[in-house]
Write a protein that holds these residues in place. Sequence first.
Motif, PDB file in Angstrom:
ATOM      1  N   GLY A 169      -8.457  -1.883  -5.409  1.00 11.46           N
ATOM      2  CA  GLY A 169      -7.605  -2.486  -6.439  1.00 11.46           C
ATOM      3  C   GLY A 169      -6.332  -3.125  -5.919  1.00 11.46           C
ATOM      4  N   TYR A 170      -6.178  -3.185  -4.586  1.00 13.58           N
ATOM      5  CA  TYR A 170      -4.977  -3.770  -3.990  1.00 13.58           C
ATOM      6  C   TYR A 170      -5.426  -4.891  -3.052  1.00 13.58           C
ATOM      7  N   ALA A 171      -5.441  -6.103  -3.554  1.00 14.24           N
ATOM      8  CA  ALA A 171      -6.001  -7.223  -2.801  1.00 14.24           C
ATOM      9  C   ALA A 171      -4.971  -7.852  -1.869  1.00 14.24           C
ATOM     10  N   LEU A 172      -5.353  -8.037  -0.618  1.00 17.28           N
ATOM     11  CA  LEU A 172      -4.529  -8.792   0.323  1.00 17.28           C
ATOM     12  C   LEU A 172      -4.543 -10.254  -0.097  1.00 17.28           C
ATOM     13  N   ILE A 173      -3.353 -10.867  -0.216  1.00 11.78           N
ATOM     14  CA  ILE A 173      -3.316 -12.288  -0.582  1.00 11.78           C
ATOM     15  C   ILE A 173      -2.607 -13.132   0.471  1.00 11.78           C
ATOM     16  N   GLY A 174      -2.072 -12.512   1.522  1.00  9.49           N
ATOM     17  CA  GLY A 174      -1.463 -13.293   2.591  1.00  9.49           C
ATOM     18  C   GLY A 174      -0.325 -12.569   3.267  1.00  9.49           C
ATOM     19  N   GLY A 175       0.543 -13.343   3.884  1.00 11.88           N
ATOM     20  CA  GLY A 175       1.673 -12.755   4.599  1.00 11.88           C
ATOM     21  C   GLY A 175       2.760 -13.788   4.826  1.00 11.88           C
ATOM     22  N   ARG A 176       3.872 -13.338   5.286  1.00 11.06           N
ATOM     23  CA  ARG A 176       4.986 -14.231   5.618  1.00 11.06           C
ATOM     24  C   ARG A 176       5.861 -13.530   6.655  1.00 11.06           C
ATOM     25  N   ILE A 177       6.799 -14.279   7.201  1.00 12.79           N
ATOM     26  CA  ILE A 177       7.824 -13.703   8.071  1.00 12.79           C
ATOM     27  C   ILE A 177       9.142 -13.794   7.335  1.00 12.79           C
ATOM     28  N   ASP A 178       9.871 -12.704   7.302  1.00 16.66           N
ATOM     29  CA  ASP A 178      11.146 -12.669   6.590  1.00 16.66           C
ATOM     30  C   ASP A 178      12.183 -12.034   7.493  1.00 16.66           C
ATOM     31  N   VAL A 185      10.767  -9.940  10.630  1.00 13.11           N
ATOM     32  CA  VAL A 185       9.740  -8.924  10.444  1.00 13.11           C
ATOM     33  C   VAL A 185       8.550  -9.517   9.688  1.00 13.11           C
ATOM     34  N   PRO A 186       7.332  -9.027   9.995  1.00 14.52           N
ATOM     35  CA  PRO A 186       6.172  -9.474   9.244  1.00 14.52           C
ATOM     36  C   PRO A 186       6.123  -8.785   7.888  1.00 14.52           C
ATOM     37  N   VAL A 187       5.689  -9.525   6.883  1.00  5.25           N
ATOM     38  CA  VAL A 187       5.541  -8.990   5.529  1.00  5.25           C
ATOM     39  C   VAL A 187       4.104  -9.242   5.076  1.00  5.25           C
ATOM     40  N   LEU A 188       3.389  -8.181   4.746  1.00  2.89           N
ATOM     41  CA  LEU A 188       2.044  -8.291   4.192  1.00  2.89           C
ATOM     42  C   LEU A 188       2.165  -8.296   2.680  1.00  2.89           C
ATOM     43  N   VAL A 189       1.479  -9.226   2.038  1.00  6.83           N
ATOM     44  CA  VAL A 189       1.627  -9.391   0.591  1.00  6.83           C
ATOM     45  C   VAL A 189       0.303  -9.041  -0.095  1.00  6.83           C
ATOM     46  N   TYR A 190       0.393  -8.142  -1.060  1.00  2.00           N
ATOM     47  CA  TYR A 190      -0.773  -7.681  -1.809  1.00  2.00           C
ATOM     48  C   TYR A 190      -0.535  -7.918  -3.300  1.00  2.00           C
ATOM     49  N   ARG A 191      -1.643  -7.873  -4.061  1.00  2.00           N
ATOM     50  CA  ARG A 191      -1.541  -7.977  -5.511  1.00  2.00           C
ATOM     51  C   ARG A 191      -2.349  -6.859  -6.150  1.00  2.00           C
ATOM     52  N   HIS A 192      -1.735  -6.192  -7.131  1.00  2.00           N
ATOM     53  CA  HIS A 192      -2.407  -5.159  -7.903  1.00  2.00           C
ATOM     54  C   HIS A 192      -2.213  -5.502  -9.378  1.00  2.00           C
ATOM     55  N   GLY A 193      -3.269  -6.045 -10.006  1.00  5.06           N
ATOM     56  CA  GLY A 193      -3.108  -6.532 -11.371  1.00  5.06           C
ATOM     57  C   GLY A 193      -2.085  -7.646 -11.386  1.00  5.06           C
ATOM     58  N   MET A 236       5.370  -1.642  -9.253  1.00  2.45           N
ATOM     59  CA  MET A 236       4.296  -0.769  -9.719  1.00  2.45           C
ATOM     60  C   MET A 236       4.854   0.556 -10.211  1.00  2.45           C
ATOM     61  N   ASP A 237       4.059   1.275 -11.021  1.00  4.78           N
ATOM     62  CA  ASP A 237       4.511   2.593 -11.446  1.00  4.78           C
ATOM     63  C   ASP A 237       4.280   3.596 -10.322  1.00  4.78           C
ATOM     64  N   GLU A 238       4.787   4.800 -10.505  1.00  4.58           N
ATOM     65  CA  GLU A 238       4.799   5.789  -9.421  1.00  4.58           C
ATOM     66  C   GLU A 238       3.398   6.141  -8.936  1.00  4.58           C
ATOM     67  N   ALA A 239       2.451   6.313  -9.862  1.00  4.58           N
ATOM     68  CA  ALA A 239       1.100   6.698  -9.473  1.00  4.58           C
ATOM     69  C   ALA A 239       0.429   5.598  -8.649  1.00  4.58           C
ATOM     70  N   GLU A 240       0.595   4.341  -9.061  1.00  7.37           N
ATOM     71  CA  GLU A 240      -0.002   3.220  -8.341  1.00  7.37           C
ATOM     72  C   GLU A 240       0.615   3.075  -6.954  1.00  7.37           C
ATOM     73  N   LEU A 241       1.938   3.238  -6.899  1.00  5.19           N
ATOM     74  CA  LEU A 241       2.639   3.110  -5.630  1.00  5.19           C
ATOM     75  C   LEU A 241       2.210   4.207  -4.660  1.00  5.19           C
ATOM     76  N   THR A 242       2.097   5.435  -5.157  1.00  2.00           N
ATOM     77  CA  THR A 242       1.695   6.555  -4.306  1.00  2.00           C
ATOM     78  C   THR A 242       0.298   6.338  -3.751  1.00  2.00           C
ATOM     79  N   ARG A 243      -0.605   5.866  -4.584  1.00  2.29           N
ATOM     80  CA  ARG A 243      -1.987   5.618  -4.134  1.00  2.29           C
ATOM     81  C   ARG A 243      -2.011   4.546  -3.056  1.00  2.29           C
TER      82      ARG A 243
END
Length: 255
Positions: A169-178, A185-193, A236-243
């Motif tokens: 349920g946590y899809a990788l959609i890309g990355g960036r450098i910030d 630093v590298p930043v991995l970007v995901y989407r959940h809903g 995200m809410d706490e449960a989603e973040l913890t998972r």
Amino acid sequence: MDCKTASDLLPLYFDGELDRATSRDFEAHLDACAACRNALVELDTVRQALRNDAARHRAPEALRSRIENAATAPVVTRLPRPRSTWMALAASWVLAFVAGGITLAAWNHGSGSGGEETQLTRDLFASHWRSLAAASPIDVVSTDQHTVKPWFAGKIAVSPTVRDYTEQGYALIGGRIDYVGTERVPVLVYRHGKHLIDVFVLPAAPSTSGIPVRRQGYVLEGASVGGQAAAIVSDMDEAELTRFRDLLNASGRGD
């Protein structure tokens, strides 16, 4: 971008006030200009010195009493004399200084860390919010972990471990450098809903683990990505973040 333009933008970039597109142009200039990189480092050095080494003095009790009395005194409708105007202005400065000290103490207590980690927390939130305000929060758009990881090669010292958790349920959609402070630093970007998730892979050092830090509906929590220190920022809410954190922590080294 030339050095004159970069010099004008430096304070805005330092405070996280540039939009993403302008930040990218500024960062591209930094990559090629040692003088502007040094100016950014010097600005951060001044900030650290002011935060850690500046003298702090408690207001004398007599002054505190006068300010408190002035704050509770009834308002008199009359034109103030110059001395009264100056005293009122001085009182406002002192009150602002005291209030700022209280706010800083509350921030440090709330983040459960010292000055360095407090600034790290601020930088992480600012970077996440800046990316949300940009036209795109991603430099490389891909759902393929074998595309995202090589993209970082040559742009930073060590490419991070990249995993796609679409099935969970946590899809990788890309990355960036910030930038976090003066570090790229590298930043991995995901989407959940509807939630966008930034995973900042840190150079190591200061830990962001422990009690999650919450700011304006967003949460920052420490994690580990392939053995590297990382920080998750999302709404995200706490449960989603913890998972999601547990999925990251379980990721192995390498591909």
